[in-house]
Motif scaffolding. Sequence first.
Motif, short mmCIF file in Angstrom:
data_model
loop_
_atom_site.label_atom_id
_atom_site.label_comp_id
_atom_site.label_asym_id
_atom_site.label_seq_id
_atom_site.Cartn_x
_atom_site.Cartn_y
_atom_site.Cartn_z
N THR A 56 -24.87 21.17 15.18
CA THR A 56 -25.44 20.49 16.34
C THR A 56 -26.01 21.51 17.32
O THR A 56 -27.11 21.33 17.87
CB THR A 56 -24.37 19.63 17.03
OG1 THR A 56 -23.92 18.62 16.12
CG2 THR A 56 -24.91 18.96 18.28
N LEU A 57 -25.27 22.59 17.55
CA LEU A 57 -25.75 23.64 18.44
C LEU A 57 -27.03 24.28 17.90
O LEU A 57 -28.00 24.50 18.64
CB LEU A 57 -24.67 24.71 18.63
CG LEU A 57 -25.09 25.95 19.40
CD1 LEU A 57 -25.49 25.60 20.83
CD2 LEU A 57 -23.97 27.00 19.39
N LEU A 61 -30.62 24.89 19.67
CA LEU A 61 -31.12 26.26 19.88
C LEU A 61 -32.49 26.47 19.23
O LEU A 61 -33.30 27.27 19.72
CB LEU A 61 -30.14 27.28 19.31
CG LEU A 61 -28.82 27.48 20.07
CD1 LEU A 61 -27.94 28.49 19.33
CD2 LEU A 61 -29.07 27.96 21.49
N GLU A 62 -32.75 25.75 18.15
CA GLU A 62 -34.02 25.92 17.45
C GLU A 62 -35.17 25.15 18.10
O GLU A 62 -36.32 25.29 17.68
CB GLU A 62 -33.85 25.50 15.99
CG GLU A 62 -32.98 26.49 15.20
CD GLU A 62 -32.48 25.93 13.89
OE1 GLU A 62 -32.92 24.81 13.51
OE2 GLU A 62 -31.65 26.60 13.24
N ILE A 69 -31.58 25.02 27.37
CA ILE A 69 -30.95 23.69 27.38
C ILE A 69 -29.44 23.82 27.20
O ILE A 69 -28.66 23.22 27.94
CB ILE A 69 -31.56 22.81 26.26
CG1 ILE A 69 -33.04 22.53 26.53
CG2 ILE A 69 -30.78 21.49 26.13
CD1 ILE A 69 -33.76 21.87 25.37
N TYR A 70 -29.04 24.64 26.23
CA TYR A 70 -27.60 24.86 25.99
C TYR A 70 -26.95 25.47 27.22
O TYR A 70 -25.87 25.04 27.67
CB TYR A 70 -27.43 25.76 24.77
CG TYR A 70 -26.02 26.20 24.48
CD1 TYR A 70 -24.93 25.35 24.66
CD2 TYR A 70 -25.77 27.48 24.00
CE1 TYR A 70 -23.64 25.76 24.38
CE2 TYR A 70 -24.47 27.90 23.70
CZ TYR A 70 -23.41 27.04 23.90
OH TYR A 70 -22.13 27.45 23.62
N PRO A 146 -36.90 32.91 31.23
CA PRO A 146 -36.31 31.95 30.29
C PRO A 146 -36.70 32.30 28.86
O PRO A 146 -37.76 32.89 28.62
CB PRO A 146 -36.90 30.61 30.73
CG PRO A 146 -38.16 30.96 31.44
CD PRO A 146 -37.92 32.29 32.09
N ILE A 147 -35.84 31.96 27.92
CA ILE A 147 -36.06 32.27 26.51
C ILE A 147 -36.67 31.04 25.84
O ILE A 147 -36.04 29.99 25.77
CB ILE A 147 -34.74 32.67 25.83
CG1 ILE A 147 -34.20 33.95 26.46
CG2 ILE A 147 -34.94 32.85 24.33
CD1 ILE A 147 -32.79 34.30 26.03
N HIS A 148 -37.89 31.19 25.35
CA HIS A 148 -38.58 30.07 24.71
C HIS A 148 -38.13 29.88 23.27
O HIS A 148 -37.87 28.75 22.83
CB HIS A 148 -40.09 30.30 24.77
CG HIS A 148 -40.88 29.22 24.08
ND1 HIS A 148 -41.34 29.33 22.78
CD2 HIS A 148 -41.29 28.00 24.51
CE1 HIS A 148 -41.98 28.23 22.45
NE2 HIS A 148 -41.98 27.41 23.48
N ASP A 149 -38.03 30.98 22.53
CA ASP A 149 -37.68 30.94 21.11
C ASP A 149 -36.43 31.77 20.89
O ASP A 149 -36.44 32.98 21.14
CB ASP A 149 -38.84 31.48 20.27
CG ASP A 149 -38.57 31.39 18.76
OD1 ASP A 149 -37.43 31.08 18.37
OD2 ASP A 149 -39.50 31.65 17.98
#
Length: 362
Positions: A56-57, A61-62, A69-70, A146-149
Amino acid sequence: MNAVKGNGNPIGALAIVTVDNPMAAATGHRICNDCMKSCIFQKQEPVDIPQVETRTLKDVLELPWGFEIYSLLTRWNPLNFGRPFMRAATGNKVLVVGLGPAGFTLAHHLMNDGHTVAAVDGLKIEPLPPDISGVDAYGNRVPFRPIHDITEIYERLDERVMAGFGGVAEYGITVRWNKNFLKVIRLLIERRREFSMYGGVRFGGTLTIDSAFELGFDHIALCAGAGRPTVIPMKNGLVRGVRQASDFLMALQLTGAAKPDSLANLQIRMPIVVIGGGLTAIDTATESLAYYVVQVEKFLRRYDTLVAELGEAAVRANWTPEEAGIAEEFIAHAKAIRAERAAARKAGRQPESSTSSMNGAA
């Protein structure tokens, strides 16, 4: 969690997970063998909760901005009725000793309860790039992006540099889980204004209880239980060739011996007898098989290089008879592995297992 995910809402499912397990990235993807097999009367496969939560995580994350979001769900979660957002600042300052699973999880909950946390660990903690951690090399707060990928912060696990965060052996003495998640966990807490951490600090030496209270801490949380070496009181338990399984696994992780370019001296020889059948024993058997192949291939590669530069006589000049015998053993096994891989490539097939290919050489 399963019901919400089944309805096509992975973010909602992760929100439910983080109510009770905000540090889900540290869970790993399996439970121990004993737990898997303990329900002897069940009519179905065991329910592997860590794998379900981790899947689920990963789904979240993907997604684009999945890490953000996490991260948000660990600080603001409308499904967490008891503490949907951070509580007001209390003014309390807590020293957390140890940055393994207990330390980083406790730090998260303390901050969400409104406290300020400083954490120390005995290992040197390597800094992350300030643009993702929000902390520069001097410990100052700086803006972060922020981290996009999520893959942009991942490393190949066989090339990964030990960063120190996550416990005495970076949370776990096995490769059962994706250790890139250590960076995910670290960013969850390192980016927060209420948190600071210091590596290379030995509690009881560099920092004492008295000096901690003199610095103004209101509470000390001891989260350093896993760092003590394992010594089993049995005859000849420390002779050459006998290792405690947990210490072997820890040395394998901490020294980086399994990396092709490492000069760490961690020698094992086949056959290996593993005493015990629990999780640590299974890890030891698995890691030994994998590491032995790396070890003999590194030995042959360096031996060939030295012979080409200095000549075989010079390389072997200072070897004892025992060392010469071990060297011949390693060379024979490494050549057998090379030969099997070459034959497999020529035939267009997968090579046999390394231990099988070594049998003829043995």
